[in-house]
Motif scaffolding. Structure first.
Motif, PDB file in Angstrom:
ATOM      1  N   THR A  33       0.814  -1.217   0.000  1.00  0.00           N
ATOM      2  CA  THR A  33       0.000   0.000   0.000  1.00  0.00           C
ATOM      3  C   THR A  33       0.849   1.270   0.000  1.00  0.00           C
ATOM      4  N   LYS A  85       2.319  -5.050   3.567  1.00  0.00           N
ATOM      5  CA  LYS A  85       3.577  -4.277   3.532  1.00  0.00           C
ATOM      6  C   LYS A  85       3.151  -2.821   3.401  1.00  0.00           C
ATOM      7  N   GLU A 104       6.674   2.748   3.504  1.00  0.00           N
ATOM      8  CA  GLU A 104       7.776   3.087   4.426  1.00  0.00           C
ATOM      9  C   GLU A 104       7.617   4.509   4.977  1.00  0.00           C
ATOM     10  N   GLY A 160      -0.369   1.968  -5.792  1.00  0.00           N
ATOM     11  CA  GLY A 160       0.793   2.855  -5.773  1.00  0.00           C
ATOM     12  C   GLY A 160       1.054   3.408  -7.158  1.00  0.00           C
ATOM     13  N   SER A 161       2.314   3.661  -7.449  1.00  0.00           N
ATOM     14  CA  SER A 161       2.645   4.339  -8.712  1.00  0.00           C
ATOM     15  C   SER A 161       2.615   3.353  -9.893  1.00  0.00           C
ATOM     16  N   THR A 211      -3.198   2.259  -9.851  1.00  0.00           N
ATOM     17  CA  THR A 211      -2.090   3.209  -9.982  1.00  0.00           C
ATOM     18  C   THR A 211      -2.595   4.650 -10.105  1.00  0.00           C
ATOM     19  N   CYS A 262      -4.783   9.678  -5.739  1.00  0.00           N
ATOM     20  CA  CYS A 262      -4.785   9.118  -7.095  1.00  0.00           C
ATOM     21  C   CYS A 262      -5.888   9.743  -7.935  1.00  0.00           C
ATOM     22  N   GLU A 305       0.865  12.787 -14.126  1.00  0.00           N
ATOM     23  CA  GLU A 305       0.404  12.963 -12.746  1.00  0.00           C
ATOM     24  C   GLU A 305       1.425  13.790 -11.945  1.00  0.00           C
ATOM     25  N   PHE A 323     -13.597   0.121  -7.260  1.00  0.00           N
ATOM     26  CA  PHE A 323     -12.713   1.283  -7.357  1.00  0.00           C
ATOM     27  C   PHE A 323     -11.519   0.893  -8.210  1.00  0.00           C
TER      28      PHE A 323
HETATM   29  P1  NAD Z   1       4.909   3.855  -4.655  1.00  0.00           P
HETATM   30  O1  NAD Z   1       4.618   3.084  -5.884  1.00  0.00           O
HETATM   31  O2  NAD Z   1       6.221   4.532  -4.561  1.00  0.00           O
HETATM   32  O3  NAD Z   1       4.829   2.913  -3.368  1.00  0.00           O
HETATM   33  C1  NAD Z   1       3.679   2.152  -3.077  1.00  0.00           C
HETATM   34  C2  NAD Z   1       4.075   0.912  -2.291  1.00  0.00           C
HETATM   35  O4  NAD Z   1       4.847   0.060  -3.153  1.00  0.00           O
HETATM   36  C3  NAD Z   1       4.956   1.197  -1.075  1.00  0.00           C
HETATM   37  O5  NAD Z   1       4.565   0.355  -0.018  1.00  0.00           O
HETATM   38  C4  NAD Z   1       6.349   0.831  -1.575  1.00  0.00           C
HETATM   39  O6  NAD Z   1       7.233   0.456  -0.559  1.00  0.00           O
HETATM   40  C5  NAD Z   1       6.040  -0.340  -2.494  1.00  0.00           C
HETATM   41  N1  NAD Z   1       7.058  -0.618  -3.514  1.00  0.00           N
HETATM   42  C6  NAD Z   1       7.948   0.250  -4.067  1.00  0.00           C
HETATM   43  N2  NAD Z   1       8.733  -0.393  -4.956  1.00  0.00           N
HETATM   44  C7  NAD Z   1       8.336  -1.690  -4.963  1.00  0.00           C
HETATM   45  C8  NAD Z   1       8.761  -2.856  -5.681  1.00  0.00           C
HETATM   46  N3  NAD Z   1       9.754  -2.805  -6.564  1.00  0.00           N
HETATM   47  N4  NAD Z   1       8.107  -4.015  -5.470  1.00  0.00           N
HETATM   48  C9  NAD Z   1       7.082  -4.080  -4.588  1.00  0.00           C
HETATM   49  N5  NAD Z   1       6.663  -3.024  -3.864  1.00  0.00           N
HETATM   50  C10 NAD Z   1       7.268  -1.837  -4.048  1.00  0.00           C
HETATM   51  O7  NAD Z   1       3.698   4.901  -4.451  1.00  0.00           O
HETATM   52  P2  NAD Z   1       3.509   6.035  -3.335  1.00  0.00           P
HETATM   53  O8  NAD Z   1       4.427   7.173  -3.626  1.00  0.00           O
HETATM   54  O9  NAD Z   1       3.508   5.451  -1.985  1.00  0.00           O
HETATM   55  O10 NAD Z   1       2.010   6.489  -3.667  1.00  0.00           O
HETATM   56  C11 NAD Z   1       1.691   7.407  -4.681  1.00  0.00           C
HETATM   57  C12 NAD Z   1       1.148   6.737  -5.923  1.00  0.00           C
HETATM   58  O11 NAD Z   1       0.095   5.871  -5.563  1.00  0.00           O
HETATM   59  C13 NAD Z   1       0.531   7.746  -6.884  1.00  0.00           C
HETATM   60  O12 NAD Z   1       0.886   7.420  -8.206  1.00  0.00           O
HETATM   61  C14 NAD Z   1      -0.975   7.556  -6.676  1.00  0.00           C
HETATM   62  O13 NAD Z   1      -1.758   7.945  -7.782  1.00  0.00           O
HETATM   63  C15 NAD Z   1      -1.034   6.092  -6.400  1.00  0.00           C
HETATM   64  N6  NAD Z   1      -2.273   5.718  -5.702  1.00  0.00           N
HETATM   65  C16 NAD Z   1      -3.204   5.004  -6.405  1.00  0.00           C
HETATM   66  C17 NAD Z   1      -4.407   4.671  -5.808  1.00  0.00           C
HETATM   67  C18 NAD Z   1      -5.462   3.893  -6.580  1.00  0.00           C
HETATM   68  O14 NAD Z   1      -6.309   3.289  -5.945  1.00  0.00           O
HETATM   69  N7  NAD Z   1      -5.438   3.912  -7.902  1.00  0.00           N
HETATM   70  C19 NAD Z   1      -4.659   5.047  -4.487  1.00  0.00           C
HETATM   71  C20 NAD Z   1      -3.684   5.759  -3.797  1.00  0.00           C
HETATM   72  C21 NAD Z   1      -2.473   6.091  -4.418  1.00  0.00           C
END
Ligand code: NAD
Length: 500
Positions: free
Chosen positions: A151, A177, A180, A230-231, A254, A287, A388, A455
């Protein structure tokens, strides 16, 4: 008193990590404030958690839907009793303004209650008729096994529940997980599951970084479902890794470049309110944040005047202050990314309508960005209009009519959320049918989702498998069951059962 050192929650206990290093969680509004120290977990911790989850699976599965669901109700009640302290932790750790932080907790409670209700209704799987009337056919939704939930930081309590509530009720074990940047929120969630008495290994939390904890959990041969939010870049890598395992599935939720469409006949007061909420809540770090306001040129001047005046008044400051509109950015990288997009708008020749980043910051050392508003004609090759920014950075783009507004909406690689402000149901219906997005609103902001609907997004916003209520097919596999009530064997399709 020093900051607490908080272990992983593995196999029903707070287990010291096999690694020796810790990482810090700090308050982004006051980086001098250390919230806690958390283990930089590694391969041994992952192995222990995966083994515990696989061991716990049979007993958890055997407990049945209703009893499993009751644990989620207990967790929801514990969170209800702890709403205020938990909201304050979110505000301090993620920089979310207190009211938003409280909404994060309420969303988590609702999600846990939703998962409980789903289990108590017990309505899952289908009973179907068969061509042979003496046969009884139905499907059982079998849990897949061990779910890994990864997350982001921006909904540090709600999102883990979106991904884990139904996972658990449907009979899977979960390894969370957390980001961080919000490990204390992850630890708090583990605490509620511990207090609720969830059996050891059923719900576990491992702290650490993406590459050293997230990635090995994804590729581990004994994890079966990966739920990632996440991203896009990380999500794509996860999807590629999961594709190497025949029996593993994943959802990736994402980013987005969402928009509010403001039509000629819109109630402008509503349009301005919806746009402010969509562009600036959580400092634009959602997001579903609207980076674009696509406004009919016939009302663009009036809308722009009102929106810019309101954006000028928006209060930015101490997350624990209930009165501010939004709090801090999560970290220095978030600030730099936002500033980079603001600079890109200048370099690309857009007209800058408002840049409040010359104002003094609410705290000298915190991570802050103030509203940035610019305008100009649509250009699909513009970086700031199409990528974004994840910051309070928004463009007002004049369009003519609903068809052009929708075409511009669709002209990015994302497709997560969008809304239209109009008094004309025909325009709303046109937008609903033609906008390529996963989440659509009429006369509302493009933020503010609930758990009862799916969602998720299309294109680079996700892999078309929504979370929340949309997760059931990912968390289970249907087993097709047929009973024969006849003393003889009668085959379907006229196939002979005669042994010759
Ligand atoms: P991020 O992708 O940097 O991190 C998200 C999670 O992924 C963290 O727990 C991180 O430790 C983990 N991670 C990072 N690298 C990884 C790898 N190689 N393998 C497995 N896990 C890994 O994102 P962030 O900066 O925490 O959040 C922002 C992003 O999340 C934005 O792009 C936002 O749009 C997106 N987001 C999407 C939604 C949705 O439901 N679509 C909701 C909230 C946030």
């Amino acid at each position: 008193m020093g900051a607490p050192q908080i272990h992983n929650f593995i196999n029903g206990a707070w287990r010291p990590s096999q690694g020796k290093d810790w990482f810090e969680s700090r308050n982004p509004a006051h980086p001098g404030e250390l919230i806690g120290l958390f283990p930089q977990s590694g391969a041994d911790d992952i192995e222990e958690a995966v083994t515990s989850a696989n061991r716990a699976f049979a007993g958890w599965h055997a407990l049945g839907l209703v009893k499993r669901a009751e644990y989620l109700l207990r967790v929801a009640r514990l969170m209800e009793d702890d709403t205020e302290p938990l909201a304050r932790i979110i505000a301090r750790e993620a920089g979310k303004q207190l009211n938003e932080a409280r909404a994060d907790v309420v969303e988590a409670i609702h999600t846990a209650q939703y998962a409980f209700s789903f289990g108590h209704l017990g309505q899952y799987g289908r009973v179907v008729g068969d061509e042979v009337p003496t046969k009884r056919c139905y499907e059982i939704l079998e849990p897949r096994g061990v779910v890994v939930a990864i997350t982001p930081w921006n909904f540090p309590v709600a999102l883990p529940f979106w991904l884990t509530g139904l996972s658990l009720v449907l009979g899977n074990c979960v390894i969370l997980k957390p980001s961080e940047y919000t490990p204390m929120c992850g630890a708090k969630i583990a605490g509620y599951f511990e207090q609720a008495g969830v059996p050891a290994g059923v719900f576990q939390v491992i702290q650490g970084f993406g590459e050293t904890v997230g990635a090995p959990l994804v590729s581990h041969p004994r994890t079966h479902v990966v739920l990632f939010t996440g991203s896009y870049a990380v999500g794509l890598g996860i999807k590629q890794e999961v594709a190497k395992h025949a029996d593993k599935v994943c959802t990736i939720e994402t980013g987005g470049k969402n928009a509010v469409l403001v039509m000629e006949d819109a109630n402008l007061e509503m349009a301005v309110t919806a746009s402010l909420l969509s562009a600036f809540k959580t400092a634009g770090q959602r997001c579903v944040t609207a980076g674009r306001l696509l406004v009919d040129s016939r009302v663009a001047d009036r809308f722009t005047d009102q929106f810019v005046a309101a954006a000028n008044r928006v209060t930015v400051g101490e997350p624990l202050d209930e009165q501010v509109f939004y709090g801090s950015m999560i970290n220095q990288q978030g600030v730099e990314k936002g500033l980079h997009f603001n600079e890109a708008a200048r370099k690309e020749g857009f007209e800058i309508l408002l840049d409040r980043n010359t104002e003094s910051p609410p705290t000298p050392d915190g991570y802050w960005l103030k509203p940035f508003v610019y305008t100009g004609a649509w250009r699909s090759n513009s970086v700031c209009l199409t990528e974004e920014a994840f910051s309070p950075h928004v463009a007002i783009v004049p369009v003519r009519g609903v068809e052009e507004a929708v075409a511009v909406y669709n002209d990015t690689k994302y497709g997560l959320s969008g809304s239209i402000i109009t008094e004309d149901y025909r325009k709303a219906k046109y937008a609903e049918e033609h906008m390529r997005c996963g989440i659509f609103y009429w006369n509302l902001p493009c933020i503010g989702a609930g758990v009862r609907l799916p969602f998720g997004g299309v294109k680079q916003s996700g892999n078309l498998i929504p979370s929340a209520a949309g997760l059931i097919p990912v968390l289970t596999h249907p087993k097709a069951v047929t009973y024969n009530l006849d003393p003889t064997i009668v085959m379907a399709q006229g196939l002979s059962a005669k042994i010759t």
